[in-house]
Structure formats: C-alpha cells, structure tokens
Design a protein around this motif. Structure first.
Motif, PDB file in Angstrom:
ATOM      1  N   LEU A  74      -0.541  -2.477  -4.502  1.00  0.00           N
ATOM      2  CA  LEU A  74      -0.055  -3.610  -5.561  1.00  0.00           C
ATOM      3  C   LEU A  74      -0.408  -4.999  -4.779  1.00  0.00           C
ATOM      4  N   TYR A  75      -0.332  -6.070  -5.571  1.00  0.00           N
ATOM      5  CA  TYR A  75      -0.756  -7.348  -5.102  1.00  0.00           C
ATOM      6  C   TYR A  75       0.454  -8.243  -5.706  1.00  0.00           C
ATOM      7  N   LEU A  76       0.660  -9.295  -4.941  1.00  0.00           N
ATOM      8  CA  LEU A  76       1.252 -10.505  -5.659  1.00  0.00           C
ATOM      9  C   LEU A  76       0.703 -11.568  -5.167  1.00  0.00           C
ATOM     10  N   GLN A  77      -0.107 -12.364  -6.012  1.00  0.00           N
ATOM     11  CA  GLN A  77      -0.520 -13.614  -5.841  1.00  0.00           C
ATOM     12  C   GLN A  77       0.652 -14.774  -5.980  1.00  0.00           C
ATOM     13  N   ALA A 118       0.795  -1.148  -0.028  1.00  0.00           N
ATOM     14  CA  ALA A 118      -0.067  -0.044  -0.193  1.00  0.00           C
ATOM     15  C   ALA A 118       0.860   1.232   0.131  1.00  0.00           C
ATOM     16  N   ALA A 119       0.693   2.088  -0.997  1.00  0.00           N
ATOM     17  CA  ALA A 119       1.208   3.479  -1.136  1.00  0.00           C
ATOM     18  C   ALA A 119       0.323   4.632  -0.566  1.00  0.00           C
ATOM     19  N   SER A 120       1.060   5.343   0.227  1.00  0.00           N
ATOM     20  CA  SER A 120       0.123   6.500   0.967  1.00  0.00           C
ATOM     21  C   SER A 120       0.837   7.776   0.950  1.00  0.00           C
ATOM     22  N   GLY A 121       0.227   8.683   1.373  1.00  0.00           N
ATOM     23  CA  GLY A 121       0.852  10.190   1.553  1.00  0.00           C
ATOM     24  C   GLY A 121       0.564  11.043   0.197  1.00  0.00           C
ATOM     25  N   SER A 122       1.161  12.106   0.108  1.00  0.00           N
ATOM     26  CA  SER A 122       0.882  12.979  -1.004  1.00  0.00           C
ATOM     27  C   SER A 122       1.326  12.744  -2.391  1.00  0.00           C
TER      28      SER A 122
END
Length: 124
Positions: A78-81, A23-27
């Motif tokens: 983003l995911y990685l299965q 998970a990316a967060s911020g401005s």
C-alpha cells in the motif's frame, strides 16, 4: 504469521512531499480493504485514506486533493503519496489491512492488522 510494516516517514518542509509504503507479508491468502490512519500528539487516531481491493478510494476532507492512496496487489503493498504537506499533517501514520490469512489446517482467517507506524514531521 502476518506482518504489516510501514516505511517512508521523515522530516519534510511545509509544501514538500513524502511517499509512505506499507508492505504486508506472511501467509496471506487475500488482502481486502487497506487504509492509512494517523495520530497526532494529544489527538485520536483518524482515517486518512482507504482503498478496497477493487480500487475504490476515500479520503479525509483535510487531505483531499493533496494525498493519493494506491496499492499494488501483486506486491501486497500500500502507498500514500503526500503532497503540499502542512504542519498539521504531522503525526504518526499507521497502515491497516484486512487480510485473509492461511491457517495451518487449510482454512482462511480474516483479521485486521496494524503496523507499528511511521513518523511524519512537517516543519521548517
């Protein structure tokens, strides 16, 4: 201030599955390419899978057919299965994201951001 945080690692038996999240967060103005890398003990960090904003993907030969990368642009995630896991998949998995971050003066600063990693151990 932009952060990238991985989750979902753990211990799994050979042949099992895991799903990693990043998970990316911020401005954040925009997220461009994203990717998963891994580093096993005593080895160099290697690209596992990558995905660009339009959705095109690429994989390391060692994981083709077993791993699937995806992204949710609305959630900046983003995911990685990972399926059919093997002991040789054991490593710390890192997320990387090329992010255009908003600056205090109204501009956009594009940089590469790394998470701190999540450990995946494949063992019986």
């Amino acid at each position: 201030q932009v952060q990238v945080v991985e989750s979902g690692g753990g211990l799994v038996q050979p042949g099992g599955s895991l799903r990693l999240s990043c998970a990316a967060s911020g401005s954040i103005f925009s997220i461009y390419a994203m990717g998963w890398y891994r580093q096993a003990p005593g080895k160099e960090r290697e690209l596992v899978a990558g995905i660009v904003s339009a959705g095109s993907t690429n994989y390391a030969d060692s994981v083709k057919g077993r791993f699937a990368i995806s992204r949710d642009n609305a959630k900046n995630t983003l995911y990685l299965q990972m399926n059919s896991l093997k002991p040789e998949d054991t490593a710390v998995y890192y997320c990387n994201a090329e992010i255009g971050a908003k600056t205090n003066w109204g501009g956009i600063n594009r940089n590469s951001f790394w998470g701190k990693g999540t450990l995946v151990t494949v063992s019986s």
